[in-house]
Scaffold this active site. Structure first.
Site, PDB file in Angstrom:
ATOM      1  N   LYS A 116       0.830  -1.209   0.000  1.00 22.93           N
ATOM      2  CA  LYS A 116       0.000   0.000   0.000  1.00 22.93           C
ATOM      3  C   LYS A 116       0.863   1.257   0.000  1.00 22.93           C
ATOM      4  O   LYS A 116       0.543   2.245  -0.659  1.00 22.93           O
ATOM      5  CB  LYS A 116      -0.937  -0.003   1.208  1.00 22.93           C
ATOM      6  N   GLU A 200      -3.237   6.878   8.139  1.00 18.64           N
ATOM      7  CA  GLU A 200      -3.914   7.885   7.329  1.00 18.64           C
ATOM      8  C   GLU A 200      -5.000   8.590   8.128  1.00 18.64           C
ATOM      9  O   GLU A 200      -5.502   8.057   9.129  1.00 18.64           O
ATOM     10  CB  GLU A 200      -4.567   7.231   6.103  1.00 18.64           C
ATOM     11  N   HIS A 235     -14.351  -3.527   9.020  1.00 14.58           N
ATOM     12  CA  HIS A 235     -13.591  -3.157   7.823  1.00 14.58           C
ATOM     13  C   HIS A 235     -13.683  -4.223   6.730  1.00 14.58           C
ATOM     14  O   HIS A 235     -12.859  -4.238   5.810  1.00 14.58           O
ATOM     15  CB  HIS A 235     -12.124  -2.883   8.160  1.00 14.58           C
ATOM     16  N   ARG A 296      -5.968  -8.724  -8.470  1.00 17.91           N
ATOM     17  CA  ARG A 296      -6.623 -10.027  -8.596  1.00 17.91           C
ATOM     18  C   ARG A 296      -8.098  -9.805  -8.897  1.00 17.91           C
ATOM     19  O   ARG A 296      -8.578  -8.670  -8.925  1.00 17.91           O
ATOM     20  CB  ARG A 296      -6.495 -10.803  -7.284  1.00 17.91           C
TER      21      ARG A 296
END
Length: 664
Positions: A116, A200, A235, A296
């Protein structure tokens, strides 16, 4: 086109890939662990080979064994599905080195987007907007805490190499940061073999919108529109739909172009998904930020198939075989609206803890598999299969399509109502409540929808007691009728020459025991009685489990499944599982022990947050367990003093096992 492929996965995605391969005349090889020796995907393929023990690290993550099987069986390509090795750069490279096609992107694209942090740096250089945060390589806890303070709370800690909500925590206060960071890093290391995280700013009302992209080896790339995956718990996605409600044509084109640019920047080939966090601005439009790219096929790909009429697995196979993309961008169009519901083995009212057990009953609505139709079910299980603690908790995906969102919503509710699973906790009833709640029905979407609607979604009462009792009584009457013969003196229907007869049932419903009576009057009429309430009652068996019921002035159809003392009653508005208590058999039972800290599911002890001799209060965090690749914090059931630890860190614990003993 290939003539034989190996499917390096399990469950519904392995079955789904096998179905497309069969339609194309491509033979398939399944691999399986000891836990999956008789699994549905094993029988869905033309041949199958055992690769190891039940834990993923001993089987589905063994790249060496999978390649050995591919060579031995003559498979020309490997389809990795999603999860496991699907985004593993080393595995993709090993396939290439072995001369076996990897049905996915090249290793360089996986490497570029697999982290990421690295992906965000790449997107920043390409001018794609990013959520403010820290994406650096230094993961010193003190530095990360300082960066969180600079960004401003609330913040989101995310595993750099991860996905699926694993290794991710929202943190609202500085004093909670250290514990959340440690938990994220443990979970990330366990799930992905990499504890690196990024931090973040937490967007307060974010929508999760992703773009499906597809590239070929000839340099062509298209986007197949967007999916809204905002409805999440822990999440992890719960409901996904396409197209995204409220998406303007201009914003769709802008996000699609950004996603294609991101894919082309890394030379992407095959199916991929570029994920964005979006938030509404004052004029109602969407501002979007790049979040990550999944290199993917996604779990939610069927909603894209439903609105485009395409088979994305077929596209994957053709592109991996060197063929060009079947369609250009200007040939792609959206038709109707589709929604996918993930049916999982979990207990929503128990904090969405994963559940295990045997599916004694598994009934799906009528469906059209792998085609654009009103209802589709993608499942990797059958009735009688057991859900183990080794793999993800998802049982199946229920996908509906409609001419518009309103029709799709109505079809999804009907399909969920027709879904019957007995033997373990599932989220099927919870999903019906989500679909019906005002926020989802009106497309007021963001990732906190479930928390906002908590009052109407969670801890709801089960099916009314009178309907549960009616199901128990109807089944008992039908069962007796089936055993009777023509001899009237052998009947057990309560007939009396004078007066009426009463039959008693004791059932446990909603945590309480209730006395239920069926009174058969001399004129043949029946009355159902619970406490002081009574209803006129009639029941007629329509099959082995289906009963036509009259309860007072209401007429309805109930489906009843019985396993021992457990009775599952399905009605139009929902279902409930009750226990029909044998009073004689349970006469000597003592009251159940209360106040013990027990494992709510099978799993492994990861950490204790207390020690022997500590005084604890009700609700205090005491232990952390890992089950189905997720961490779960267990809290004290009452005030007390820790007297003894009954398991060590690293031990496997069965469901119901007592972890530690509390004294008053």
């Amino acid at each position: 086109m290939f003539t034989k492929i190996l499917i390096a996965n399990r469950g519904e995605i392995a079955c789904r890939v096998a179905a497309t391969a069969r339609r194309l005349g491509v033979r398939t090889v399944a691999v399986y662990s000891d836990a999956d020796a008789d699994a549905r995907h094993v029988h869905a393929c033309d041949e199958a080979v055992r690769i190891g023990g039940p834990a993923p690290r001993d089987s589905y993550l063994r790249a060496d064994l999978i390649l050995e099987v591919a060579r031995a069986t003559g498979a020309q390509a490997v389809h990795p599905g999603y999860g496991f090795l699907s985004e593993n750069e080393a595995f993709a490279q090993a396939c290439a080195d072995a001369g076996i096609a990897f049905i996915g992107p090249p290793p360089s694209a996986i490497a570029a987007m697999g982290s990421k942090s690295a992906a965000k740096s790449l997107m920043e250089k390409a001018g794609v907007p990013l959520v403010p945060g820290y994406h650096g390589a230094d993961n010193d806890p003190a530095l990360l805490a300082a960066e969180a303070q600079r960004i401003g709370y609330p913040v989101l800690i995310k595993a750099s190499a991860g996905g699926g909500g694993k290794g991710m925590r929202r943190v609202d206060r500085a004093e909670d940061f250290a514990a959340a960071l440690a938990s994220c890093q443990r979970e990330a290391q366990s799930s992905f073999g990499d504890s690196h995280v990024l931090v973040e700013r937490y967007v307060l009302r974010p929508r999760h919108i992703e773009i499906q992209v597809f590239g070929d080896s000839l340099g062509h790339c298209v986007y197949l529109f967007e999916r809204d995956c905002s409805v999440q718990r822990r999440h992890q996605k719960v409901l996904e739909e396409a197209p995204a409600p409220g998406m303007s044509a201009a914003r769709r084109a802008e996000m699609g172009a950004a996603a294609v640019a991101a894919a082309q920047a890394v030379g992407y080939v095959g199916a991929g998904t570029v994920e964005f966090i979006a938030e509404e601005v004052d004029d109602g439009d969407l501002r979007f930020y790049f979040m990550e790219m999944n290199t993917r096929l996604q779990v939610e790909h069927p909603v894209t198939e439903a609105i485009t009429g395409l088979d994305l697995v077929e596209w994957q196979l053709r592109v991996a075989a060197g063929e060009p993309l079947p369609l250009r961008q200007d040939q792609l169009a959206i038709h109707g609206h589709a929604i996918e519901a993930r049916i999982c083995a979990e207990n929503p009212d128990g904090g969405f803890l994963p559940a295990t057990g045997t599916m004694d009953v598994l009934r799906w609505p009528a469906h059209v598999a792998f085609e654009r139709g009103p209802v589709r079910v993608d499942a990797g299980v059958r009735q009688g299969d057991a859900i183990s603690p080794y793999y993800d908790s998802m049982i199946a995906k229920l996908i509906v399509w409609g001419e518009n969102r309103a029709q799709a919503l109505a079809r999804l509710d009907a399909a969920l109502a027709a879904t019957q699973i007995v033997g373990l906790h599932t989220n099927a009833a919870f999903l019906r409540r989500v679909v019906a709640c005002s926020s989802f029905a009106t497309a007021d979407l963001d990732t906190s929808l479930i928390e906002r609607e908590r009052a109407v979604l969670l801890d709801q009462p089960p099916l009314p007691l009178e309907l549960a009792a009616a199901g128990v009584v109807a089944h008992a009457l039908a069962d007796e009728a089936a055993l009777e013969d023509a001899d009237p003196w052998s009947h057990r229907n309560g007939w009396r020459m004078h007066g009426g007869a009463r039959r008693h049932f004791d059932i446990e419903h909603g945590g309480s025991r209730h006395a239920v009576a069926l009174a058969r009057l001399h004129d043949g009429a029946c009355v159902l009685q619970i406490g002081e309430r009574t209803w006129r009652f009639e029941a007629r068996a329509l099959g082995d489990q289906v009963h036509d019921i009259r309860l007072g002035e209401r007429r309805l159809r109930l489906t009843v499944h019985v396993h021992g003392e457990r009775v599952a009653v399905f009605a139009p508005e929902g279902h409930v599982v009750v226990h029909e208590v044998d009073v004689i058999a349970h006469a000597g039972d003592s009251a159940a022990e209360v106040g013990r800290l027990t494992a709510p599911m099978p799993g492994k002890v990861i950490a204790y947050l207390t020690k022997k001799g500590d005084a604890v209060t009700k609700g205090q965090a005491l232990a952390v367990m890992e089950a189905m690749k997720m961490e779960h914090t267990l809290t004290a059931p009452r005030d007390g003093v820790v007297a003894e630890m009954l398991y060590a860190v690293g031990d496997q614990v069965a469901e119901g096992g007592e972890l530690l003993r509390l004294e008053a």
